[in-house]
Design a protein around this motif. Structure first.
Motif, PDB file in Angstrom:
ATOM      1  N   TRP A  86      55.726  44.635  65.273  1.00  0.00           N
ATOM      2  CA  TRP A  86      56.354  43.676  66.393  1.00  0.00           C
ATOM      3  C   TRP A  86      56.742  42.394  66.063  1.00  0.00           C
ATOM      4  O   TRP A  86      57.109  41.504  66.925  1.00  0.00           O
ATOM      5  CB  TRP A  86      55.141  43.708  67.518  1.00  0.00           C
ATOM      6  N   SER A  87      56.583  42.076  64.698  1.00  0.00           N
ATOM      7  CA  SER A  87      56.888  40.777  64.026  1.00  0.00           C
ATOM      8  C   SER A  87      58.395  40.410  64.511  1.00  0.00           C
ATOM      9  O   SER A  87      58.313  39.262  64.963  1.00  0.00           O
ATOM     10  CB  SER A  87      56.750  40.727  62.445  1.00  0.00           C
ATOM     11  N   GLY A  88      59.319  41.059  64.523  1.00  0.00           N
ATOM     12  CA  GLY A  88      60.791  40.802  64.915  1.00  0.00           C
ATOM     13  C   GLY A  88      60.680  40.117  66.452  1.00  0.00           C
ATOM     14  O   GLY A  88      61.075  38.997  66.728  1.00  0.00           O
ATOM     15  N   LEU A  89      60.259  41.394  67.289  1.00  0.00           N
ATOM     16  CA  LEU A  89      60.460  41.306  68.473  1.00  0.00           C
ATOM     17  C   LEU A  89      59.447  40.002  69.172  1.00  0.00           C
ATOM     18  O   LEU A  89      59.879  39.316  70.126  1.00  0.00           O
ATOM     19  CB  LEU A  89      59.962  42.600  69.253  1.00  0.00           C
ATOM     20  N   ALA A  90      58.498  40.123  68.437  1.00  0.00           N
ATOM     21  CA  ALA A  90      57.492  38.861  68.821  1.00  0.00           C
ATOM     22  C   ALA A  90      57.903  37.532  69.038  1.00  0.00           C
ATOM     23  O   ALA A  90      57.909  36.512  69.542  1.00  0.00           O
ATOM     24  CB  ALA A  90      56.275  38.945  67.993  1.00  0.00           C
ATOM     25  N   ARG A  91      58.592  37.235  67.766  1.00  0.00           N
ATOM     26  CA  ARG A  91      59.354  35.929  67.658  1.00  0.00           C
ATOM     27  C   ARG A  91      60.148  35.409  68.755  1.00  0.00           C
ATOM     28  O   ARG A  91      60.339  34.487  69.066  1.00  0.00           O
ATOM     29  CB  ARG A  91      59.915  36.013  66.241  1.00  0.00           C
ATOM     30  N   MET A  96      60.241  37.307  58.402  1.00  0.00           N
ATOM     31  CA  MET A  96      58.794  36.871  58.291  1.00  0.00           C
ATOM     32  C   MET A  96      57.905  38.397  57.415  1.00  0.00           C
ATOM     33  O   MET A  96      58.115  39.501  58.114  1.00  0.00           O
ATOM     34  CB  MET A  96      58.062  36.845  59.662  1.00  0.00           C
ATOM     35  N   ASN A  97      57.646  38.281  56.422  1.00  0.00           N
ATOM     36  CA  ASN A  97      56.758  39.230  55.681  1.00  0.00           C
ATOM     37  C   ASN A  97      55.517  39.609  56.271  1.00  0.00           C
ATOM     38  O   ASN A  97      55.053  38.720  57.002  1.00  0.00           O
ATOM     39  CB  ASN A  97      56.962  39.021  54.077  1.00  0.00           C
ATOM     40  N   TRP A  98      54.841  40.606  55.802  1.00  0.00           N
ATOM     41  CA  TRP A  98      53.402  41.056  56.356  1.00  0.00           C
ATOM     42  C   TRP A  98      52.348  40.036  56.012  1.00  0.00           C
ATOM     43  O   TRP A  98      51.546  39.804  56.799  1.00  0.00           O
ATOM     44  CB  TRP A  98      53.132  42.395  55.958  1.00  0.00           C
ATOM     45  N   ARG A  99      52.592  39.290  54.920  1.00  0.00           N
ATOM     46  CA  ARG A  99      51.331  38.273  54.657  1.00  0.00           C
ATOM     47  C   ARG A  99      51.432  37.189  55.605  1.00  0.00           C
ATOM     48  O   ARG A  99      50.406  36.455  55.912  1.00  0.00           O
ATOM     49  CB  ARG A  99      51.518  37.830  53.116  1.00  0.00           C
ATOM     50  N   GLU A 100      52.675  36.660  55.759  1.00  0.00           N
ATOM     51  CA  GLU A 100      53.044  35.578  56.931  1.00  0.00           C
ATOM     52  C   GLU A 100      52.545  35.961  58.215  1.00  0.00           C
ATOM     53  O   GLU A 100      51.756  35.179  58.915  1.00  0.00           O
ATOM     54  CB  GLU A 100      54.326  35.240  56.888  1.00  0.00           C
ATOM     55  N   GLY A 116      55.323  46.815  54.162  1.00  0.00           N
ATOM     56  CA  GLY A 116      54.480  45.982  55.119  1.00  0.00           C
ATOM     57  C   GLY A 116      53.767  46.618  56.024  1.00  0.00           C
ATOM     58  O   GLY A 116      52.427  46.223  56.254  1.00  0.00           O
ATOM     59  N   LEU A 117      54.276  47.530  56.649  1.00  0.00           N
ATOM     60  CA  LEU A 117      53.655  48.246  57.753  1.00  0.00           C
ATOM     61  C   LEU A 117      52.577  49.062  57.257  1.00  0.00           C
ATOM     62  O   LEU A 117      51.651  49.494  57.929  1.00  0.00           O
ATOM     63  CB  LEU A 117      54.603  49.148  58.322  1.00  0.00           C
ATOM     64  N   LEU A 118      52.721  49.695  55.980  1.00  0.00           N
ATOM     65  CA  LEU A 118      51.473  50.456  55.512  1.00  0.00           C
ATOM     66  C   LEU A 118      50.545  49.575  54.459  1.00  0.00           C
ATOM     67  O   LEU A 118      49.600  50.256  54.021  1.00  0.00           O
ATOM     68  CB  LEU A 118      52.268  51.472  54.441  1.00  0.00           C
TER      69      LEU A 118
END
Length: 300
Positions: A44-49, A1-5, A180-182
């Protein structure tokens, strides 16, 4: 998932004249994930999924960070962040949750557990700020008076990127993740807000907790990357000494951003902990601390 998603998943809540952006994903017992500086909830996008398969995962941008309120002239300290989180959880109808904090988010999690213990059913501190171990040099420099007027957002984003890479940021991950983080700080509003966040970093607000950690009655996991070049593992070991019954897990071949360096290991450890399957071995941790500080507990 990219940051915009990820950003498109965010909801917005108004709280006392400010607003908080957050992701609310999945169903089940709640887990709150707190990021640090200079990141945002996308960390946290990866772990959240993974967690959302069986849990309600709540991931806020702290005030002044990401896409939460970034207007000027308000308190962004870890103490204030904990107050906002308490109000945010109240509005969401979340009585308590497993709370996971990384970096500055770990300082916020400590404040939340000490000041609002009813909110925290389980506590995980991941490469967390604590005691007098922070702010780190890179973040202190961001808070230099007038720096936001001297450097453009593009220049500062480039310096941040280089600084984080030098410290072993996500060794195995792509440049796209770092960008994405920045991303929220690549504009003038974002950069000024990040500078204000850096000014708010105050070691006194974790030092004051040193004598209170011993009164925590919440199951606690302290997880640290074995190769963290920002916050040495000795601080994590000290947290384990001070928090009754806390469990220590050191992740091999992982640096400060442990959730990206070793995502599978972190996910398995965290799943086991929040499901209550992980036993507490405080006596083993005490041996580690004794090797580091001797037979007496470290002085706060």
């Amino acid at each position: 998932m990219n940051w915009r998603e990820w950003q498109r998943r965010q909801e917005v809540m108004e709280l006392g004249g400010h607003f908080v952006s957050y992701v609310d994903w999945g169903k089940g017992p709640p887990v709150v994930l707190l990021h640090g500086i200079p990141t945002w909830s996308y960390l946290w996008s990866g772990l959240a999924r993974a967690l959302a398969a069986s849990r309600r995962v709540l991931v806020p941008d702290l005030l002044g960070y990401g896409f939460s309120d970034r207007r000027d002239r308000f308190d962004r300290s870890v103490t204030r962040q904990a107050e906002v989180l308490d109000a945010w959880m109240e509005r969401l109808g979340v009585v308590d949750a497993a709370v996971v904090g990384h970096d500055v988010g770990g300082g916020v999690a400590q404040q939340l557990a000490v000041r609002y213990p009813r909110r925290v059913s389980r506590l995980c501190l991941m490469d967390s700020v604590c005691y007098d171990a922070w702010p780190l040099a890179l973040m202190s420099q961001l808070g230099t008076p007038g720096l936001s007027r001297k450097l453009s957002p593009e220049r500062m984003t480039k310096l941040l990127r280089l600084g984080l890479k030098k410290k072993g940021f996500v060794k195995a991950q792509s440049a796209e993740l770092l960008e994405g983080l920045l991303a929220p700080y690549a504009t003038e509003v974002g950069w000024v807000s990040l500078s204000r966040n850096a000014v708010a970093l105050n070691t006194n607000q974790t030092q004051e907790l040193a004598l209170k950690l011993g009164h925590l009655a919440v199951p606690t996991l302290v997880m640290w990357g074995a190769e963290d070049g920002l916050l040495p593992a000795k601080y994590g070991e000290r947290l384990v000494w001070d928090i009754p019954g806390a469990r220590w897990t050191q992740v091999p071949d992982a640096g400060h951003f442990v959730m990206w360096d070793s995502p599978h290991t972190v996910a398995m450890e965290l799943f086991g902990f929040i499901e209550g399957a992980s036993p507490v071995h405080h006596a083993q941790v005490r041996t580690v601390a004794e090797e580091l500080w001797g037979t007496e507990a470290p002085v706060a």
